[in-house]
Design a protein around this motif. Structure first.
Motif, PDB file in Angstrom:
ATOM      1  N   THR A   7       1.060  -0.960   0.188  1.00 46.29           N
ATOM      2  CA  THR A   7      -0.179   0.153   0.350  1.00 46.29           C
ATOM      3  C   THR A   7       0.816   1.449   0.558  1.00 46.29           C
ATOM      4  N   PRO A   8       0.775   2.635  -0.818  1.00 47.96           N
ATOM      5  CA  PRO A   8      -0.571   2.721  -1.945  1.00 47.96           C
ATOM      6  C   PRO A   8      -0.409   1.472  -2.878  1.00 47.96           C
ATOM      7  N   LYS A   9      -1.776   1.425  -3.739  1.00 47.02           N
ATOM      8  CA  LYS A   9      -0.808   0.588  -5.169  1.00 47.02           C
ATOM      9  C   LYS A   9      -0.758   2.036  -6.038  1.00 47.02           C
ATOM     10  N   TYR A  10      -1.457   3.399  -5.565  1.00 49.44           N
ATOM     11  CA  TYR A  10      -1.217   4.171  -6.456  1.00 49.44           C
ATOM     12  C   TYR A  10      -0.497   5.925  -5.229  1.00 49.44           C
ATOM     13  N   LEU A  11       0.550   5.900  -6.032  1.00 50.68           N
ATOM     14  CA  LEU A  11       1.233   7.276  -5.003  1.00 50.68           C
ATOM     15  C   LEU A  11       1.773   8.865  -6.085  1.00 50.68           C
ATOM     16  N   VAL A  12       0.709   9.133  -6.475  1.00 48.25           N
ATOM     17  CA  VAL A  12       0.980  10.934  -7.080  1.00 48.25           C
ATOM     18  C   VAL A  12       1.830  11.958  -5.655  1.00 48.25           C
ATOM     19  N   THR A  13       2.564  12.232  -6.112  1.00 41.29           N
ATOM     20  CA  THR A  13       3.538  13.409  -4.866  1.00 41.29           C
ATOM     21  C   THR A  13       4.211  14.035  -5.906  1.00 41.29           C
ATOM     22  N   GLN A  14       5.452  15.296  -5.040  1.00 40.63           N
ATOM     23  CA  GLN A  14       5.523  16.605  -5.243  1.00 40.63           C
ATOM     24  C   GLN A  14       7.188  16.398  -5.602  1.00 40.63           C
ATOM     25  N   MET A  15       7.659  16.388  -6.462  1.00 42.65           N
ATOM     26  CA  MET A  15       9.683  16.339  -5.987  1.00 42.65           C
ATOM     27  C   MET A  15       9.004  17.478  -4.530  1.00 42.65           C
ATOM     28  N   GLY A  16      10.538  16.552  -4.092  1.00 43.62           N
ATOM     29  CA  GLY A  16      10.916  16.957  -2.663  1.00 43.62           C
ATOM     30  C   GLY A  16      10.304  16.403  -1.671  1.00 43.62           C
ATOM     31  N   ASN A  17       9.499  16.148  -1.807  1.00 49.11           N
ATOM     32  CA  ASN A  17       8.528  15.206  -0.407  1.00 49.11           C
ATOM     33  C   ASN A  17       8.714  13.506  -0.039  1.00 49.11           C
ATOM     34  N   ASP A  18       8.700  13.992   1.006  1.00 51.14           N
ATOM     35  CA  ASP A  18       9.495  12.338   1.707  1.00 51.14           C
ATOM     36  C   ASP A  18       8.078  11.184   1.722  1.00 51.14           C
ATOM     37  N   LYS A  19       8.411  10.234   1.173  1.00 47.53           N
ATOM     38  CA  LYS A  19       6.729   9.043   0.912  1.00 47.53           C
ATOM     39  C   LYS A  19       7.623   7.928   1.391  1.00 47.53           C
ATOM     40  N   SER A  20       6.712   7.188   2.018  1.00 49.74           N
ATOM     41  CA  SER A  20       6.701   5.532   1.670  1.00 49.74           C
ATOM     42  C   SER A  20       6.096   4.967   1.867  1.00 49.74           C
ATOM     43  N   SER A 102      18.016 -26.260  -5.517  1.00 52.09           N
ATOM     44  CA  SER A 102      17.463 -27.402  -5.373  1.00 52.09           C
ATOM     45  C   SER A 102      16.678 -27.175  -4.838  1.00 52.09           C
ATOM     46  N   SER A 103      17.222 -26.208  -3.504  1.00 49.08           N
ATOM     47  CA  SER A 103      16.213 -25.866  -2.646  1.00 49.08           C
ATOM     48  C   SER A 103      15.623 -24.912  -2.629  1.00 49.08           C
ATOM     49  N   ASN A 104      15.933 -23.767  -3.737  1.00 48.43           N
ATOM     50  CA  ASN A 104      14.799 -22.188  -3.782  1.00 48.43           C
ATOM     51  C   ASN A 104      14.344 -22.022  -4.417  1.00 48.43           C
ATOM     52  N   TYR A 105      13.478 -21.777  -4.241  1.00 49.90           N
ATOM     53  CA  TYR A 105      11.956 -21.577  -4.949  1.00 49.90           C
ATOM     54  C   TYR A 105      11.785 -20.406  -5.373  1.00 49.90           C
ATOM     55  N   GLY A 106      10.000 -20.096  -5.972  1.00 46.55           N
ATOM     56  CA  GLY A 106      10.454 -18.428  -6.469  1.00 46.55           C
ATOM     57  C   GLY A 106       9.997 -17.638  -5.627  1.00 46.55           C
ATOM     58  N   TYR A 107       9.598 -16.362  -6.396  1.00 48.56           N
ATOM     59  CA  TYR A 107       9.475 -15.169  -5.391  1.00 48.56           C
ATOM     60  C   TYR A 107       7.789 -14.841  -5.253  1.00 48.56           C
ATOM     61  N   THR A 108       7.313 -14.627  -4.585  1.00 42.15           N
ATOM     62  CA  THR A 108       6.095 -14.227  -4.306  1.00 42.15           C
ATOM     63  C   THR A 108       6.167 -12.674  -5.148  1.00 42.15           C
ATOM     64  N   PHE A 109       5.224 -12.099  -5.289  1.00 41.34           N
ATOM     65  CA  PHE A 109       5.924 -10.363  -6.090  1.00 41.34           C
ATOM     66  C   PHE A 109       4.208  -9.771  -5.141  1.00 41.34           C
ATOM     67  N   GLY A 110       4.278  -8.762  -4.835  1.00 41.75           N
ATOM     68  CA  GLY A 110       2.858  -7.785  -4.656  1.00 41.75           C
ATOM     69  C   GLY A 110       2.219  -7.075  -6.272  1.00 41.75           C
ATOM     70  N   SER A 111       1.551  -6.704  -5.758  1.00 39.06           N
ATOM     71  CA  SER A 111       0.321  -6.082  -6.344  1.00 39.06           C
ATOM     72  C   SER A 111       1.487  -4.847  -7.252  1.00 39.06           C
ATOM     73  N   GLY A 112       2.294  -4.460  -7.041  1.00 40.79           N
ATOM     74  CA  GLY A 112       2.742  -2.912  -6.858  1.00 40.79           C
ATOM     75  C   GLY A 112       2.256  -1.483  -6.772  1.00 40.79           C
ATOM     76  N   THR A 113       3.621  -0.553  -6.135  1.00 38.77           N
ATOM     77  CA  THR A 113       2.427   0.518  -6.403  1.00 38.77           C
ATOM     78  C   THR A 113       3.409   1.272  -7.126  1.00 38.77           C
ATOM     79  N   ARG A 114       2.226   1.713  -8.740  1.00 40.40           N
ATOM     80  CA  ARG A 114       2.731   3.325  -8.887  1.00 40.40           C
ATOM     81  C   ARG A 114       2.738   4.087  -8.406  1.00 40.40           C
ATOM     82  N   LEU A 115       4.457   4.731  -8.113  1.00 34.05           N
ATOM     83  CA  LEU A 115       5.041   6.678  -8.394  1.00 34.05           C
ATOM     84  C   LEU A 115       5.029   7.102  -9.108  1.00 34.05           C
ATOM     85  N   THR A 116       4.216   8.524  -9.274  1.00 35.26           N
ATOM     86  CA  THR A 116       4.623   9.548 -10.515  1.00 35.26           C
ATOM     87  C   THR A 116       5.229  10.859  -8.823  1.00 35.26           C
ATOM     88  N   VAL A 117       5.780  11.128  -9.855  1.00 33.31           N
ATOM     89  CA  VAL A 117       6.145  12.681  -8.759  1.00 33.31           C
ATOM     90  C   VAL A 117       6.593  13.481  -9.569  1.00 33.31           C
TER      91      VAL A 117
END
Lengths: 118, 114
Positions: A7-20, A102-117
């Motif tokens: 979370t979040p799925k989408y994030l639009v923010t201005q230059m210079g901001n701090d986000k998580s 042989s003991s390694n397994y695939g990664y499980t990914f989250g659905s992603g966060t689209r960040l637009t600055v």
């Protein structure tokens, strides 16, 4: 029953901001990752973290910092956002990857966060 | 770190045609994984190949690992519109301190014309 949730799925923010961006996994995996996918769809590893080691890709600016309150969470904090940070950020998790393939397994990914600055 | 070259970057096929994407490495790989990412979606793990010359099948998908473990391919027989997406190969790379990370190829974007 989402395995890796971001979370979040989408994030639009201005230059210079701090986000998580937050990430949680309920798979019992002991390693979590952050990947950046640019507009050309290239997937680049940024960090990997288990309860012992944080591995940072050397190309990642120090404005990016992962924070892991516990094994099930790996949040991504970004300071002083720049236009070039715009991308989709994926969290992923896996069992600890070892030298024994042989003991390694695939990664499980989250659905992603689209960040637009802007 | 470990790198793989993936080709082609794009592939447009008519529905019903076959499709193949290739990954090549200059060094011997311990294993290789394949992922599919649908448009607007996230990468989803398909399979892992470990043994030299290994061939695995999942319905219309056939995965191969070269004898020298330096190349791999994903072949789709009789493509369908549901096969649309980007297919990535990925390899383990040692990242230090006993840890390994997955490094992805640049992907092959498959378009299927109905």
């Amino acid at each position: 029953d989402t395995a890796v949730s971001q979370t979040p799925k989408y994030l639009v923010t201005q230059m210079g901001n701090d986000k998580s961006i937050k990430c949680e996994q309920n798979l019992g995996h002991d390693t979590m990752y952050w990947y950046k996918q640019d507009s050309k769809k290239f997937l680049k590893i940024m960090f990997s973290y288990n309860n012992k080691e944080l591995i940072i890709n050397e190309t990642v600016p120090n404005r990016f910092s992962p924070k892991s309150p516990d094994k099930a969470h790996l949040n991504l904090h970004i300071n002083s956002l720049e236009l070039g940070d715009s991308a989709v950020y994926f969290c992923a998790s896996s069992h600890l990857q070892t030298q024994s393939p042989s003991s390694n397994y695939g990664y499980t990914f989250g659905s992603g966060t689209r960040l637009t600055v802007v | 770190g470990q790198q793989v070259m993936q080709i082609p970057q794009y592939q447009h096929v008519q529905e019903g045609e076959d499709f193949t994407t290739y990954c090549n490495s200059s060094t011997t790989l311990s294993n290789i994984q394949w992922y599919k990412q649908r448009p607007g979606g996230h990468p989803v793990f398909l399979i892992q190949l470990v043994k030299s010359g290994e061939v695995k099948k999942q319905k219309r998908l056939t995965f191969q690992f070269g004898e020298a473990k330096k190349n791999s391919s994903l072949h789709i027989t009789a493509t369908q519109t549901t096969d649309v997406g980007t297919y990535f190969c990925a390899v383990q790379a040692y990242s230090g301190a006993g840890s390994y990370q997955l490094t992805f190829g640049k992907g092959t974007k498959l378009s299927v014309i109905p």
